[in-house]
Each structure stands twice: as C-alpha cells, then as structure tokens.
Design a protein around this motif. Structure first.
Motif, PDB file in Angstrom:
ATOM      1  N   HIS A 268       0.835  -1.206   0.000  1.00 18.37           N
ATOM      2  CA  HIS A 268       0.000   0.000   0.000  1.00 18.37           C
ATOM      3  C   HIS A 268       0.870   1.256   0.000  1.00 18.37           C
ATOM      4  CE1 HIS A 268      -3.954  -1.865   0.447  1.00 18.37           C
ATOM      5  NE2 HIS A 268      -3.417  -2.706   1.314  1.00 18.37           N
ATOM      6  N   GLN A 290      -7.784   1.784  -2.003  1.00 19.89           N
ATOM      7  CA  GLN A 290      -7.555   0.499  -2.655  1.00 19.89           C
ATOM      8  C   GLN A 290      -7.663  -0.644  -1.643  1.00 19.89           C
ATOM      9  OE1 GLN A 290      -3.804   0.538  -4.696  1.00 19.89           O
ATOM     10  NE2 GLN A 290      -4.409   2.148  -6.139  1.00 19.89           N
ATOM     11  N   HIS A 292      -6.239  -4.624  -1.289  1.00 22.95           N
ATOM     12  CA  HIS A 292      -5.282  -5.585  -1.818  1.00 22.95           C
ATOM     13  C   HIS A 292      -5.574  -6.966  -1.250  1.00 22.95           C
ATOM     14  CE1 HIS A 292      -2.012  -2.330  -2.743  1.00 22.95           C
ATOM     15  NE2 HIS A 292      -3.145  -2.145  -3.408  1.00 22.95           N
ATOM     16  N   THR A 305      -5.640  -6.098  -7.019  1.00 24.51           N
ATOM     17  CA  THR A 305      -6.110  -4.888  -6.355  1.00 24.51           C
ATOM     18  C   THR A 305      -7.545  -4.597  -6.768  1.00 24.51           C
ATOM     19  OG1 THR A 305      -3.874  -3.979  -6.349  1.00 24.51           O
ATOM     20  CG2 THR A 305      -5.685  -2.434  -5.997  1.00 24.51           C
ATOM     21  N   ARG A 307     -10.320  -1.606  -6.931  1.00 27.62           N
ATOM     22  CA  ARG A 307     -10.438  -0.147  -6.928  1.00 27.62           C
ATOM     23  C   ARG A 307     -11.920   0.215  -7.101  1.00 27.62           C
ATOM     24  NH1 ARG A 307      -5.918  -1.175 -10.246  1.00 27.62           N
ATOM     25  NH2 ARG A 307      -3.950  -0.361  -9.393  1.00 27.62           N
ATOM     26  N   ASP A 347      -6.220  -6.770 -11.746  1.00 27.30           N
ATOM     27  CA  ASP A 347      -6.849  -5.676 -11.017  1.00 27.30           C
ATOM     28  C   ASP A 347      -8.265  -5.452 -11.536  1.00 27.30           C
ATOM     29  OD1 ASP A 347      -4.459  -5.537  -9.806  1.00 27.30           O
ATOM     30  OD2 ASP A 347      -3.789  -3.672 -10.756  1.00 27.30           O
ATOM     31  N   ASP A 349     -11.862  -2.884 -11.267  1.00 30.95           N
ATOM     32  CA  ASP A 349     -12.534  -1.649 -10.867  1.00 30.95           C
ATOM     33  C   ASP A 349     -14.043  -1.850 -10.754  1.00 30.95           C
ATOM     34  OD1 ASP A 349     -10.081  -0.394 -11.003  1.00 30.95           O
ATOM     35  OD2 ASP A 349     -10.369   0.250 -13.086  1.00 30.95           O
TER      36      ASP A 349
END
Length: 502
Positions: A268, A290, A292, A305, A307, A347, A349
């Motif tokens: 982070h 965020q 993780h 990650t 988001r 990752d 979103d």
C-alpha cells in the motif's frame, strides 16, 4: 219379480219418514235452545235437552275436584267460539303489528334502523345479518411486493408478538480493563477476539494480548518509530496468527504462540486501517481507497487490487462462506466484491454491487451468520442509519435511524439479534431484535465514543473499546442453561447418528 220386490223392501226400510230419536241435536236447534235459555235466565251454552249435570250456579262449570267450581267464559249471543281476554300489553303489540303492515315504505326504513339498534344493544350484533363464518377487512398485502392474487386472497394477519422479554439481559458491565493511550480515531480497527479466547488490542504503537480465560497479559510488539502507530488488527480463523496493519503502509504477520513476526507485507501507499481473513487470503484496505488481496503462502503475496472507493476503506468483512467481500469507505459507499476463486487474476474496478444509500462514512459492517447473503451496515455522524441489505439482489431490506454515529456492528447467533456500537452522541451499545429491528436493551457505561466491538468465541460476551481508554466486557448474550443443555444433547445425538451411519 222377486228381485224387484227385494229392492222395494230395502228402499222402504231406508226411508226416514220419522225422526231418529237417538240422533244428536241439530245446530239450529242448539242455537234456538241457547237463545231461549238466555231469555229464561239459564247459563249460555246449556239446553234442557242435553243430558248433562245441570248447573245450579249461573256461569259456573264443575271442576275436577268435587265441591269446586270454575268460571266458564261467557260467549256473545249467537257465537260458538272462545275469545280470550286481552291485556293492555298484548293489545299494544297487536296494534304495533297491524300498524307495521300498513306503514308506508319510508317509515319502514326508519323502523329497520331502530330494530338494528335494538338488536345491537340486546344481542351484541344484528341477528338478521349475523353469519357463522364471514370475512372481516381486506386481505393483507404481501410484504415482499409480489402481487399474487391467490396469495393475497388467502393471506391473514399475523397475531402480534408479545413485548414480554423472554430472557434477562445483563445491563451492567462484567469486567473493565484499562486501555491507556488508545488512539481516538473513528476509521481505525484496534480490537479483535480470537477463537482461542485471546483479545488483541492496539494502544498507540503497541499490541497487547489478554487471555480471557486465565487473565494473563502479553506485550506482543512495539513499533520502532515513535511517530508510527497500529491502525488495524485481525485474527485468523484458528486464532494462531495475527495480522497487524500499521500507519507505515505495512502489514505484519505474527505467530502469537512463538511471539514472532513471520513476515512484513508492503504493497500500500497509505496507512492500512482495515483487515479481513478468508482462509489463506488476507485482504487489506488503505487510506488510498484500494483493497489488496494477499496470498500469505507464497512469496509473491499480492494477488490483485480492487479499486472501487475514492476515499479511505475503513470497513472490510469477508462473508462466512467466503463468497463475498464487503467494503465500506469514507466516500459513503458499500461495495460487494466476488470471492477470490471467482475474481479474475487481475486488477478490478468493477464490484458486484455498489450500495450508495448511506450519507456518511461506512465503517460498521457485519454479515449475518445464519442467513447467507444478508449484510448489515452502519453510517457515521451525518447518516446514523443501520441498513440491512440483500447482496444478491442489491435491495435494502430495512433501514433504522439510530440518532447516533454507528461505529461497529455484530450479529449475535445465540439469540439471532444485532448489536450496534455508537459514538457521538450516545456512547453506548444497543441490542436490536432481528429482523424486526426493535430495540431490546441498551448497555451504558462508556464516557466517550465506542471505537470497536468484538464477540467472544462462544458468542456469549462482547468486548467494547472506547475512547475513554477502557475495554468493557458485557455478558449480554449468555445462553439459558436449559437451552444450552438441550442444544448440547442435540449435538451429541447428531454426532452419534453420524458416527453410526459411517
């Protein structure tokens, strides 16, 4: 000729040329005799030709008992029937009935209303409209919003549940522990209770362990930098390892039994204020917004990650079945993420659900352990609401205004209730009946806002960490001994049956 002679003899024999001496008196003769008797002073209805005991007393008839006489009703001249004497009340009723038949229609409606009123006063209901079975009121509406005509037709109103308490709730604190130098920060998670009955608490830059069974206290670690501090704590499911988030953007993994730091994870860019375990995967939320995922079994621990938040992630909770991760942030959002096995190895979103009804920071999150897919969330000072969500559909099942900042939530499986901890301005704990969300009890004692709560392994006690530098133990969910024995016997029976089947 002989036949004609026989017929003439029969006809002559049957002729009534002379009156029959023993025949009854004709009616016209009886009337004439009665009229003559009345003129001569005899009792009406008596004639000189009738062979009966003559009455010496006019108007009297011999009774069954010798020596007694009863009055004989008088008859009007020329009549042969009995007319009883009517009293005043009977005459009024007869006149009412006659007038009712001849009454106009407009008067009958008024009389009908009067009769209904009299029937209600005398019988409690209108007898003309009384039925053995009848519907009262309209059918209730399905609370789920499903418009099923047949279901609505045959639905019925549930009998209200009594407000009488079925158990005693200990409203006084059981134990009080000192927590000096605790950091008064709403967004931090500084308390957790392990399955091995050990309470971990972060006091500024130190971590302490308290054995609830023996009362022993262990100083686990102190950060080297005095300006740094502990920002989050989380036990593994078996209670062997403790994850410690710091303000230095790192996550430490500790073997509690050996009091040794196994590894330090750095991924982070801001402080780590929320942690949650799902088997061997540790999820951490940061002030950067965020989330993780870390696989602690491998050297390359950072899996991917998430988001979805624009501000600090202060609430993080995996569901008991590991299918969903709930996150709450200072951006007033609640995000629902898929499990690690369902998530892509990159990752992301895009969350499964984004719940945006809260108007304040969402730190308090709790999954219902006996009802999968149900999540409770609590808002900060500008919101003060507890909301119950169905994460599968994304619908809000219920909403409750607590009139106070909600800093923590926990479901109590022993009684299927919800516990809430509050900051400004109540500074107390509240127990709510689920799913009706009616308040059962309040636990008062803290003099400043409550930062975190944790349930004991047997779900009978609650530990609350307050900004007044105290940890208070509440025995508010202790099971009834009778119920506890019954559940124990059921578990023993289930274990025996399973063993016999195998």
């Amino acid at each position: 000729m002989a036949q004609f002679g026989l017929e003439n003899d029969i006809s002559n024999t049957l002729k009534l040329d002379v009156p029959i001496t023993n025949a009854p008196i004709a009616r016209w003769q009886r009337k004439a005799s009665a009229s003559n008797a009345s003129t001569n002073g005899l009792s009406p209805g008596k004639t000189s030709n009738i062979s009966l005991n003559a009455s010496k007393t006019p108007g009297k008839t011999p009774a069954k008992t010798p020596g007694r006489w009863r009055a004989t009703p008088s008859k009007t001249m020329g009549e042969d029937r009995f007319i009883p004497v009517r009293n005043d009340k009977q005459i009024e009723v007869a006149s009412f009935l006659v007038s009712k038949e001849n009454r106009p229609k407009e008067d009958l409606s008024a009389a009908t209303s009067d009769q209904k009123g009299w029937s209600l006063m005398l019988n409690g209901c209108n007898l003309e409209e009384a039925r053995i079975l009848q519907f009262s009121g309209k059918p209730t509406v399905n609370p789920d919003g499903q418009h099923n005509a047949m279901k609505s037709l045959y639905s019925h109103t549930v009998t209200p549940i009594s407000n009488k308490k079925t158990r005693y709730i200990y409203s006084t604190v059981d134990k009080i522990l000192d927590a000096p130098a605790v950091r008064n920060d709403f967004y931090l998670n500084l308390l957790d209770w392990s399955s091995r009955n050990v309470v971990a608490v972060a006091l500024q830059n130190c971590v302490y362990l308290w054995d609830a069974a023996r009362g022993d206290i262990v100083h686990l670690t102190t950060m080297e930098n005095d300006s740094s501090y502990i920002s989050s704590l989380s036990w593994t499911k078996d209670g062997s390892y403790l994850a410690v988030g710091t303000s230095d953007c790192a996550v430490q993994l500790w073997d509690v039994e050996k009091e040794k730091c196994l590894r330090q994870i750095t991924s982070h860019s801001a402080r780590v204020c929320s942690l949650s375990w799902n088997s061997h995967v540790l999820s951490s939320g940061s002030r950067s917004g965020q989330i993780h995922h870390h696989d602690v079994r491998v050297a390359d621990h950072h899996i991917f990650t998430l988001r979805g938040h624009t501000q600090e992630v202060c609430g993080l909770q995996w569901s008991p079945d590991g299918r969903h991760l709930a996150s709450g942030g200072n951006d007033n959002l609640v995000c629902i993420w898929p499990g690690v096995s369902q998530a892509p190895r990159s990752d992301s979103d895009q969350s499964l659900r984004t719940l945006s009804l809260h108007k304040g920071a969402v730190k308090a999150l709790a999954w219902c352990p006996w009802q999968p897919g149900i999540l409770a969330s609590g808002g900060g000072t500008t919101d003060c609401h507890i909301r119950i969500w169905n994460v599968n559909s994304g619908s809000c099942l219920s909403s409750l205004d607590t009139q106070s900042q909600v800093s923590a939530l926990a479901f109590a499986p022993n009684y299927k209730e919800l516990l809430s901890a509050h900051g400004f301005s109540n500074y107390n704990l509240a127990i709510w009946n689920y799913p009706s969300m009616t308040k059962i009890a309040e636990l008062n004692g803290h003099e400043a806002r409550i930062l975190n709560v944790a349930l004991s392994p047997d779900n009978s006690s609650v530990a609350s960490l307050g900004a007044d530098e105290t940890i208070r133990m509440w025995k508010c969910f202790a099971m009834d001994p009778k119920k506890k024995t019954k559940d124990k016997n059921l578990r023993s029976l289930h274990s025996a049956l399973t063993h016999s089947i195998r």
